[in-house]
Structure formats: structure tokens, C-alpha cells
Design an enzyme around this catalytic site. Structure first.
Site, PDB file in Angstrom:
ATOM      1  CG  ASP A  32     -25.661  37.205 -56.618  1.00 37.69           C
ATOM      2  OD1 ASP A  32     -25.875  37.686 -55.492  1.00 37.69           O
ATOM      3  OD2 ASP A  32     -26.021  37.769 -57.662  1.00 37.69           O
TER       4      ASP A  32
ATOM      5  CG  ASP B  93     -23.664  30.275 -56.437  1.00 33.79           C
ATOM      6  OD1 ASP B  93     -22.976  30.614 -57.408  1.00 33.79           O
ATOM      7  OD2 ASP B  93     -24.810  30.716 -56.220  1.00 33.79           O
TER       8      ASP B  93
END
Length: 219
Positions: free
Chosen positions: A10, A8
Site C-alpha cells: 500500500d 511494500d
């Protein structure tokens, strides 16, 4: 055997949470709707429209679908304005060190982000040079916890999800990884809640879990 690692963006490779919060807060203030950090935290790891529903939950009125789309665009415009100021210096040294070492050890690395702004973030920070594949919000039709983004990220590396470990900081992301059939490495809030197969205190702990490919093949 783990051959690929799916990240992922952020909250994992870097953090733009403050930009998200400021952009949503600006919208909420304009609409005279209370919005606090706790609500901001609930917006992590979910789609823009799902986040908007959280922002609007304390409103005294309802909004049309057209108004909601306009609000989402207003927030995104503000968020992208913040992103324009990003530079490679905004990427934690730990992130660069870990990604570089994992590549040296023979792992293939991909982004698995639901954000449609991932391309801009990668461009501004230079992170794209450390990744072998990128799948973001423009490539998927279903947001986390649906497994689509992690399945496609593994595919971008030419791997099965079962040969990969996914890394995410949100509950929806960990659910997405597991649904894809990959090993789930949780970090941040998801790790603190013990939701992963691996619960990491820092990104550096991946290096303890992922030895060089030669060591893996010799087991």
C-alpha cells in the site's frame, strides 16, 4: 549486486489509503472521537493495533483490551468491504510497466507487506502474477520497523537481504529495510523526508537504478 527487489504494497504498488481512512473514520465517528487526515497519515506503515491507538488518542475514556480487539475487527471488516470492489484497473499502469520490465531485466520480485489483507488485494488486482514471492502480515509476528518482513521476503526469493533493495513509503518501512541489511529505496512521504538510500520521486525511477542483469555482470 542487487538481485531481488522487495516491495511494500500500500502506497508503493497501489494505494488503498482512502479505504483505510474511511474505515477508521467510520469507527471514530461511531465512538464520537475526532479523527482527521493528519492522524490518518500517521497510521501508514504501522500495525492495525498501533493505528487504533492513534484513532483512540483523543477519546475521553479508556477501553479494555477486549474492546480494542473488537474495534480493530470492526475497522478491518469495513476496510475489506471496500477492497471487494478492487479490480486490475485499480493498479497504476506505471506499476505494471515497472514490475514487468524489472522481471525482463532478470530481477526477482517479492512483496514485503505487514498487511493481513494483502492476499485479498493481490487476488482482486492480479498483482500476484507479477511477483515471485509473497510475505504478508499472516507470515510475520513482528511489525515494521522490525526487519522480519523484509528478511522473510528475501528468503522467499532464495536471496540474502544484502542482495536486495526494499521499497517502502513509510518511515517504519525504511527502518525495517535497513535493519534487514537491504538497500532502502524510499518513495512518497519517506522519500520527501530524504530517509532512503535512494529517494525516488516515482516507481519508474527504479528502472534508472536497476539495469538489466547483463549490464550489471559486465561492470
Amino acid at each position: 549486486m542487487i538481485k531481488g527487489i522487495l516491495f511494500d504494497l500500500d502506497g508503493v504498488l497501489l494505494s488503498t489509503d482512502q479505504f483505510h481512512f474511511q474505515a477508521w473514520k467510520a469507527l471514530a465517528d461511531r465512538l464520537a472521537i475526532p479523527f482527521d487526515r493528519r492522524q490518518g497519515d500517521r497510521c501508514r506503515g504501522i500495525s492495525r493495533m498501533e493505528s487504533l491507538d492513534i484513532v483512540l488518542e483523543n477519546s475521553t475514556r479508556t477501553y479494555t483490551p477486549e474492546e480494542k480487539l473488537q474495534f480493530a475487527e470492526e475497522k478491518n471488516h469495513a476496510y475489506r468491504a471496500f477492497l471487494q470492489g478492487l479490480t486490475p484497473a485499480d493498479v497504476p499502469e506505471e506499476t505494471v510497466r515497472v514490475l514487468t520490465q524489472l522481471r525482463i531485466r532478470g530481477y526477482r520480485l517479492a512483496l514485503a507487506s505487514g498487511s493481513k489483507n494483502a492476499e485479498l488485494i493481490l487476488e482482486k488486482t492480479g498483482l500476484c502474477s507479477l511477483l515471485d514471492g509473497v510475505v504478508d502480515g499472516r507470515d510475520i509476528t513482528r511489525s515494521k520497523p522490525d526487519p522480519e518482513v523484509f528478511c522473510k521476503a528475501a528468503q522467499a526469493l532464495g536471496l540474502s537481504p544484502r542482495d536486495c533493495v526494499g521499497v517502502d513509503d513509510a518511515s517504519a518501512g525504511v527502518q525495517s529495510i535497513r535493519a534487514a541489511g537491504a538497500l532502502a529505496a524510499a518513495i512518497g512521504p519517506a522519500a520527501q523526508a530524504g530517509e532512503g538510500d535512494w529517494n525516488l520521486k516515482s516507481l519508474s525511477q527504479l528502472l534508472e537504478r536497476c539495469p538489466g542483469m547483463e549490464a550489471v555482470l559486465c561492470r
